[in-house]
Design an enzyme around this catalytic site. Structure first.
Site, PDB file in Angstrom:
ATOM      1  N   LYS B  73       9.729  31.835  23.131  1.00 49.70           N
ATOM      2  CA  LYS B  73       9.064  33.255  23.246  1.00 49.70           C
ATOM      3  C   LYS B  73       7.654  33.051  23.902  1.00 49.70           C
ATOM      4  O   LYS B  73       7.028  33.800  24.870  1.00 49.70           O
ATOM      5  CB  LYS B  73       8.493  33.487  21.541  1.00 49.70           C
ATOM      6  CG  LYS B  73       8.117  34.820  21.485  1.00 49.70           C
ATOM      7  CD  LYS B  73       7.893  35.155  19.953  1.00 49.70           C
ATOM      8  CE  LYS B  73       7.349  34.185  19.150  1.00 49.70           C
ATOM      9  NZ  LYS B  73       7.363  33.944  17.733  1.00 49.70           N
ATOM     10  N   THR B  75       6.917  30.382  26.066  1.00 49.18           N
ATOM     11  CA  THR B  75       7.244  30.435  27.395  1.00 49.18           C
ATOM     12  C   THR B  75       7.330  31.567  28.347  1.00 49.18           C
ATOM     13  O   THR B  75       6.833  31.777  29.282  1.00 49.18           O
ATOM     14  CB  THR B  75       8.779  29.645  27.521  1.00 49.18           C
ATOM     15  OG1 THR B  75       8.634  28.153  26.715  1.00 49.18           O
ATOM     16  CG2 THR B  75       9.084  29.109  29.092  1.00 49.18           C
ATOM     17  N   ARG B  96      -1.950  32.028  20.719  1.00 49.10           N
ATOM     18  CA  ARG B  96      -2.412  31.321  19.603  1.00 49.10           C
ATOM     19  C   ARG B  96      -2.875  29.626  19.940  1.00 49.10           C
ATOM     20  O   ARG B  96      -2.206  29.290  20.661  1.00 49.10           O
ATOM     21  CB  ARG B  96      -1.580  31.367  18.334  1.00 49.10           C
ATOM     22  CG  ARG B  96      -1.725  32.664  17.867  1.00 49.10           C
ATOM     23  CD  ARG B  96      -0.319  32.550  16.760  1.00 49.10           C
ATOM     24  NE  ARG B  96       0.734  32.481  17.346  1.00 49.10           N
ATOM     25  CZ  ARG B  96       1.969  32.303  16.613  1.00 49.10           C
ATOM     26  NH1 ARG B  96       1.982  32.190  15.244  1.00 49.10           N
ATOM     27  NH2 ARG B  96       3.036  32.199  17.195  1.00 49.10           N
ATOM     28  N   LYS B 107       6.274  15.740  16.720  1.00 50.75           N
ATOM     29  CA  LYS B 107       5.713  15.731  17.953  1.00 50.75           C
ATOM     30  C   LYS B 107       5.105  17.238  18.296  1.00 50.75           C
ATOM     31  O   LYS B 107       5.731  18.065  18.017  1.00 50.75           O
ATOM     32  CB  LYS B 107       6.472  15.356  19.034  1.00 50.75           C
ATOM     33  CG  LYS B 107       7.058  13.908  18.982  1.00 50.75           C
ATOM     34  CD  LYS B 107       7.607  13.414  20.385  1.00 50.75           C
ATOM     35  CE  LYS B 107       7.739  12.194  20.144  1.00 50.75           C
ATOM     36  NZ  LYS B 107       8.221  11.269  21.524  1.00 50.75           N
ATOM     37  N   ALA B 275       1.948  32.539   9.862  1.00 50.42           N
ATOM     38  CA  ALA B 275       2.564  33.549  10.126  1.00 50.42           C
ATOM     39  C   ALA B 275       3.321  34.257   9.007  1.00 50.42           C
ATOM     40  O   ALA B 275       3.981  35.122   9.121  1.00 50.42           O
ATOM     41  CB  ALA B 275       3.576  33.113  11.450  1.00 50.42           C
ATOM     42  N   PHE B 303       7.072  33.852  14.604  1.00 54.24           N
ATOM     43  CA  PHE B 303       8.413  33.969  14.270  1.00 54.24           C
ATOM     44  C   PHE B 303       9.216  35.112  15.023  1.00 54.24           C
ATOM     45  O   PHE B 303       9.091  35.323  16.012  1.00 54.24           O
ATOM     46  CB  PHE B 303       8.580  34.145  12.763  1.00 54.24           C
ATOM     47  CG  PHE B 303       7.918  33.016  12.034  1.00 54.24           C
ATOM     48  CD1 PHE B 303       8.030  31.665  12.497  1.00 54.24           C
ATOM     49  CD2 PHE B 303       7.058  33.462  10.856  1.00 54.24           C
ATOM     50  CE1 PHE B 303       7.393  30.777  11.724  1.00 54.24           C
ATOM     51  CE2 PHE B 303       6.530  32.247   9.943  1.00 54.24           C
ATOM     52  CZ  PHE B 303       6.651  30.800  10.477  1.00 54.24           C
ATOM     53  N   PHE B 383      19.088  29.324  30.214  1.00 52.77           N
ATOM     54  CA  PHE B 383      19.306  27.809  29.955  1.00 52.77           C
ATOM     55  C   PHE B 383      20.623  27.633  31.047  1.00 52.77           C
ATOM     56  O   PHE B 383      21.285  28.531  31.233  1.00 52.77           O
ATOM     57  CB  PHE B 383      19.905  27.695  28.701  1.00 52.77           C
ATOM     58  CG  PHE B 383      18.836  27.433  27.690  1.00 52.77           C
ATOM     59  CD1 PHE B 383      17.958  28.292  27.202  1.00 52.77           C
ATOM     60  CD2 PHE B 383      18.391  26.080  27.037  1.00 52.77           C
ATOM     61  CE1 PHE B 383      16.868  28.282  26.236  1.00 52.77           C
ATOM     62  CE2 PHE B 383      17.525  26.044  26.150  1.00 52.77           C
ATOM     63  CZ  PHE B 383      16.825  27.119  25.796  1.00 52.77           C
ATOM     64  N   TRP B 411      11.498  29.482  33.144  1.00 53.93           N
ATOM     65  CA  TRP B 411      11.422  28.094  32.649  1.00 53.93           C
ATOM     66  C   TRP B 411      11.578  27.197  33.980  1.00 53.93           C
ATOM     67  O   TRP B 411      10.872  25.966  34.130  1.00 53.93           O
ATOM     68  CB  TRP B 411      12.077  27.693  31.742  1.00 53.93           C
ATOM     69  CG  TRP B 411      12.298  26.643  31.210  1.00 53.93           C
ATOM     70  CD1 TRP B 411      11.309  25.927  29.980  1.00 53.93           C
ATOM     71  CD2 TRP B 411      13.023  25.259  31.342  1.00 53.93           C
ATOM     72  NE1 TRP B 411      11.743  24.498  29.931  1.00 53.93           N
ATOM     73  CE2 TRP B 411      12.536  24.104  30.565  1.00 53.93           C
ATOM     74  CE3 TRP B 411      13.848  24.662  32.605  1.00 53.93           C
ATOM     75  CZ2 TRP B 411      12.975  22.698  30.835  1.00 53.93           C
ATOM     76  CZ3 TRP B 411      14.469  23.726  32.745  1.00 53.93           C
ATOM     77  CH2 TRP B 411      13.991  22.691  31.535  1.00 53.93           C
TER      78      TRP B 411
END
Lengths: 558, 558
Positions: B73, B75, B96, B107, B275, B303, B383, B411
Site C-alpha cells: 500500500k 509502495t 505516516r 526488522k 490504526a 490496514f 509481482f 516496485w
C-alpha cells in the site's frame, strides 16, 4: 534600576545563520548537519579528519561552593569566550546541555546570563537536537532487552533480584522512583521491584560524554554491568547483545552541537551528566573537537571546584588525556557574604567584615586547584550592589593567597566587560606554567583514592566506611576495576558532607554510604549522603504556567 | 533473478538537498527548518500564510485486508505520487512516520519498497525529527503532573483508582504493561496500579494528528479526560493545568516533515497514530498543507479499507473537512490467492481458481469505498511470479464490479511503471464524480454508529454489547460526546472479528468488548477483540544484530 531579563536579551539576539558560525571555524557546510537555522551537529567524518591538527589551550572555569546568591559560572564561561574573541583570539566555548524534565518543575534557565549567553535559549531548554531523547531510548532498550531475556528462558541465569540496570525518563516524576514491573500474568514476564532515574543520571549519559568515538562508545556500552547471577557473576550489556543497537541509537547524539553566543561566537553545547553520581562535564568529543578548531577552549565543570573541578581533572582530563592550561575560579561578593554568615535577604547592605569572614572558602578552592598544577585566577562576577570596599576586601584576600582577582562585568556589558580577565587568562596560558597532573595515580587503591580526595580537597580528617563497603571496593579491585578513578557524590554546598557547613571547615569526617560501579563510564561512584536520582515536581510546578502566548512566544519556561 | 533490497536501493538514492525539494513546492528557505540536509520541517508561519490558496485534489490509497503475502500500500502511494509527477502533475505524498520501538523487535521497514520509496530510510526508522519523542515527553509530563497533584493534597479529589491516563514509551517493553508505581514510602506518593503503552498508542498522538493548529492542539489536549472523582466526575487535563506546557513540548512536532522520494518528489511524513485504537492516518496539518502546495495529494490509510479507509473517511475527513476526489484500492494476485485458500509456501504456482475464489474480498472493499461516494480504481501491485491468466482473472472480476483494475510495476520501474494508474486517477479526479460523505451523520446515536459500520462495512448481522457498554455509550451521549464518530478497533485480517475468516464473510456478529473515550482526539474507541497497546520483544529481537558496520552503515535494522 531596571534590567532586561535573560530571555528578553536572548530574544533580541542578532543570531547569524549557524552555517556562518561553522564557516568561521572552518567547518565545511556538508559537515554541519543543521537543526533549524541556529543549531547544527558537526559530522563525525569531519571530526575524524582533524586528528593531526595541534590542540588549542584548554581553560577551565570553576567556582566556589554554590550559594543561593548565585555565582554565574556559566555566565563567566560564556563571557570569557566572548572576551577572548574580542581580544583577537579564536576561542570556542564548551558547555553542557540542559535536562528537559526539571524545567517543568522549577523555571528553566539561560545558558549564561545578561549579555553573556548562548542562544537559542528556548530550544536549549526543550528538545534541543534530541540528544537526551536518544540517551533515554538507548538506556531503555537495554532495560527492555534484560527483561525480555529473562522472559524467554533466562539462559544467562540472571538473578532477578540482582538486576542493577533501571529505566530512565527525562521528567521529574517521583511516582517512578520505585515500582514493581511485569505484573499482570505470564504474558508480561516476572514481577520484580525496580525504578526509574532521570535521564541525566543514566550511565549511558556518562559514557557518551567520556567516549572518544563510536567504537569507544560501543565498547563502553558493552562494559556496563546490568545484573548478577545468583553466585554474583556479573552480566554485561554485551551479554544481552544490546551494545550494537544502543550505539546505532546514539550515533547522531555523539556528534557535538554547535550554537552561538549573543556576540556570534561559536559554542559547543553537548552532553550533560549528573555532577554527583557522574562527572558533570560536557562531552570529551566536543572538548577535543573544539581544541582542534580554536586557539582557546573555555569550558566549565559542575558545582563548586571541590566536586566539579576535582572530577574534571581526575576523571575527564585523566581519561581523555587533556591538559588544562589555566583555570578561572568564579566568586561573587554576595556569595562571600553568605559564606560569612549573612542571610540572603540582607545581601543588599555593605558588609566588609562578612566578606572577609567568607573568603576562606575561596582561598581553599584556590589552593585546591593549584594542587593539580594548574594556574588559577579569580573572576569576581560583578553585581550592581557590590561596593568598592567589598571588592577590595576580596582582591586583597586573593592577593594574600598568591593569586589575582579581577572584576568582570560581562553580565552587564558582554565581552567589553571582561577584557582584563581575557588578557590575564592568555598570559597565564602562554606562560606555560601549567603542570597538570591528577591528584592520585591510577595504581592507588580505591579506598586510598577516596581518602586522598577527602583529605586533600575536602580537608576532612577521615573517611568512614563500613566493612562491607571496603570489601566491595576490594572485590572490584580483584575484578580488574582497581585503576578506575573515584566519582564522589556529596553535597555541593560545603567542603564537608553537611550542606550547612559553609566557609572552609576542617576536622570533619566523610561517611561513605554506598559505592556503585559504573563499569562502562569507567569510574566508581562513592556516595556520601542522600543522592536523589529522580527529582519530583514542586507543589506548583512551572509547567502550570508554561504556554505559548499570543505573540507566539513560550511563556513561563524562564 | 536477483533483486536489490530496499535498503540497497535507498542507499543508492541520488538525494537532492531538502531546501531544493522545498523550493520546488514554493517554500522559502527561511520557512524550511532543516534537520540535516535531507529532512526539514515546514514552519507554522508559512502554513498559516497558505490559508487562502485553493486546495489540490486528495487521492486516498487503501487496500484489501492484509495477508502475509504483502500488498504494498505504501509502495503504491509513493509510486503513484511519482507517477503523477511524471505525467506533469504537481503531486505531494503524505504518509505516516514509523515508530522507533518496534524496529528493535522485528526488522524495521522502508517507507515504500523497490523503486518506489521515500528516503532517508535510516533516519525515518530511528529518531527522525524527534516528533515521537516530543509526544512521549508531553504525554508523560501530564502523567507526572497527575501524580504530583495527588501527592500535594489532591484538591481536585481524584479517585486514585480511577486515573485513566497511563504513561508511554516508544519501546517494545512488556515489563511496563502493568506496574505498581509510587512505592517506597511517603516521599514517593501514593502507590497505585498503572502501566505504559507504546507512544503511538498515546491519545496525544491522535490529537496531534487531528489538530489544525497549535490553538486547536492545546484545546484538544485540555479536553483529555485523565481521571474521575469518587462520584465519577471527569477530571480533565485542563484541570491539571498541563495543556499549555504540553503544547510547548509539541510546538515543533506539529510542523510537518518534508522528505523526498527516490525520484526527488516531495513527501510529507508526519504523525503515526495506531490504526486500531486510533484512526491510523498521517496528520491533518500535513495533508492540508500538501493540498495547498500540490495539485494532487496522495495519501494512505492504515490496514485494509474496512478499518483504514472507513476511519479516514468517517474520522479524518469528517473532522478536517476533507473531500477525497478519488481512491485507489491496492491488491495483489498473491493476496487474492491467499484469500482463495492458498498457503504462503504455495504462492509461487499459478492458481487461477484460487485467485477467482479470493476476489470477493476485493469486491467488497470496492463497493464499500463506493458507498462513501468516492470513485475507486484497483491497482494490481505486480509481482514477478504473477501470470497473465491470474492477472486477467482479477481484471475480469473487477470489471464485473463496475470498476477497473490496472497493473502497476512501480516496485520494479518506479514512476515509469505506474503511468497508466496515474492517468486513470487524474481522469477520475478531474471528472468531478466524487460525492463524498461519511457513512453516518454526527447526530446518529453512538450505538447506531457502531451498527452502521458493522453492517454496512463489515457486512455483519449484528453487534453484541453488554448492557454496561450500552449504558456507558448513553452516559457519554448525555455528557455531550454523542456527536463523536466511533473508532473501531478490531483485527485487520478479516471483515469479521475472527482473523482467520478471509474472503468476504457474512452472517457474523461483532462483539464489543470495551468502549473508551478519547475526548481530546474526539472519538469513541470501540474495542472488538484483544488489542495490544504495548508490544513485547521476540525471543531473538532484531536489536541483537543491529550495529554500525565497518563501512559506517547501520546493519540489521532492515
Amino acid at each position: 534600576m531596571s534590567f532586561k531579563t535573560d530571555i528578553e536579551i536572548a530574544r533580541e539576539a542578532k543570531k547569524k545563520p549557524i552555517m556562518e558560525i561553522g564557516e568561521k571555524l572552518g567547518i565545511p557546510a556538508a559537515d554541519l548537519l543543521p537543526y533549524g537555522h541556529d543549531k547544527a551537529k558537526v559530522s563525525q567524518d569531519f571530526i575524524t579528519s582533524l586528528a593531526d591538527r595541534p590542540d588549542g589551550k584548554l581553560i577551565l572555569v570553576t567556582a566556589i561552593n554554590p550559594t543561593p546568591a548565585g555565582e554565574g559560572k556559566t555566565t563567566t564561561t560564556v563571557g570569557l569566550g566572548d572576551g577572548l574573541n574580542r581580544i583577537g583570539k579564536k576561542a570556542v566555548i564548551c558547555i553542557r546541555e540542559a535536562s528537559l524534565g526539571p524545567n517543568f518543575g522549577m523555571k528553566g534557565g539561560a545558558a549564561g546570563g545578561g549579555y553573556a549567553q548562548v542562544v537559542p535559549m528556548e530550544e536549549m531548554n526543550l528538545h534541543f537536537t534530541g540528544d537526551f531523547h536518544a540517551i533515554t531510548s538507548a538506556h531503555n532498550l537495554l532495560s527492555a532487552m534484560i527483561d525480555n531475556h529473562i522472559y524467554w528462558g533466562n539462559s544467562l541465569e540472571i538473578d532477578q533480584r540482582r538486576v542493577v540496570w533501571r529505566r530512565v525518563m527525562d521528567m521529574n516524576d517521583r511516582a517512578l522512583r520505585d515500582v514493581v514491573s511485569s505484573l499482570g500474568g505470564v504474558a508480561n514476564g516476572f514481577p520484580r521491584q525496580t525504578g526509574f532515574d532521570i535521564t541525566v543520571a543514566s550511565e549511558v549519559m556518562a559514557i557518551l560524554c567520556l567516549s572518544k568515538d563510536l567504537e569507544d562508545l560501543q565498547k563502553r556500552l558493552g562494559d556496563i554491568v546490568v545484573a548478577y547471577t545468583r553466585d554474583r557473576t556479573p552480566i554485561y550489556c554485551r551479554d544481552i547483545k544490546a551494545d550494537g543497537a544502543m550505539t546505532v541509537l546514539l550515533k547522531d547524539a555523539m556528534q557535538p552541537n554547535l550554537v552561538q553566543t549573543l556576540e556570534n561566537n561559536p559554542a559547543f553545547v553537548h552532553g550533560g551528566p549528573f555532577a554527583n553520581i557522574a562527572h558533570g562535564c560536557n562531552s570529551v568529543i566536543a572538548t577535543k573537537t573544539a581544541l582542534k578548531l580554536g586557539d582557546y577552549v573555555v569550558t566549565e565543570a559542575g558545582f563548586g571546584a571541590d566536586l566539579g573541578a576535582e572530577k574534571f581533572f581526575d576523571i575527564k582530563c585523566r581519561k581523555a588525556g587533556l591538559k588544562p592550561a589555566a583555570s578561572v575560579l568564579v566568586a561573587t561578593v554576595r556569595a562571600m557574604k553568605m559564606n560569612g554568615g549573612v542571610a540572603k535577604a540582607d545581601l543588599g547592605a555593605e558588609n566588609v567584615a562578612a566578606v572577609k569572614k567568607g573568603c576562606p572558602n575561596l582561598g581553599r578552592h584556590i589552593s585546591n586547584v593549584k594542587s593539580f598544577g594548574v594556574p588559577v585566577v579569580v573572576a569576581i562576577n560583578h553585581f550592581h550592589s557590590d561596593t568598592d570596599a567589598e571588592i577590595e576586601a576580596v582582591k586583597a584576600y586573593v592577593a594574600e593567597q598568591g593569586a589575582e582577582a579581577i572584576v568582570c562585568k560581562h553580565w552587564a556589558h558582554g565581552s567589553a566587560g571582561i577584557e582584563e580577565l581575557a588578557h590575564k587568562v592568555v598570559s597565564m596560558a602562554e606562560s606555560g606554567t601549567s603542570n597538570f597532573s591528577p591528584i592520585y595515580p591510577d595504581e592507588m587503591s580505591l579506598f586510598e583514592k577516596i581518602e586522598t580526595v577527602a583529605k586533600r580537597i575536602y580537608h576532612a580528617d577521615e573517611v568512614i566506611a563500613d566493612k562491607s563497603i571496603r570489601a566491595q571496593l576490594k572485590a572490584w579491585e580483584e575484578a580488574g576495576y582497581g585503576h578506575f578513578p573515584v566519582c564522589m557524590a556529596k553535597t555541593q554546598y560545603s567542603f564537608s558532607t553537611d550542606p550547612n557547613l559553609r566557609g572552609a571547615p576542617t576536622g570533619h569526617s566523610v561517611p561513605v554510604r554506598e559505592v556503585r560501579l559504573s563499569a562502562g563510564a569507567g569510574f566508581i561512584v562513592v556516595i556520601c549522603g542522600e543522592i536523589m536520582t529522580m527529582p519530583g515536581l514542586p507543589r506548583a510546578p512551572a509547567a502550570e504556567t508554561i504556554r505559548i502566548n499570543e505573540s507566539g512566544f513560550v511563556e513561563g519556561l524562564f
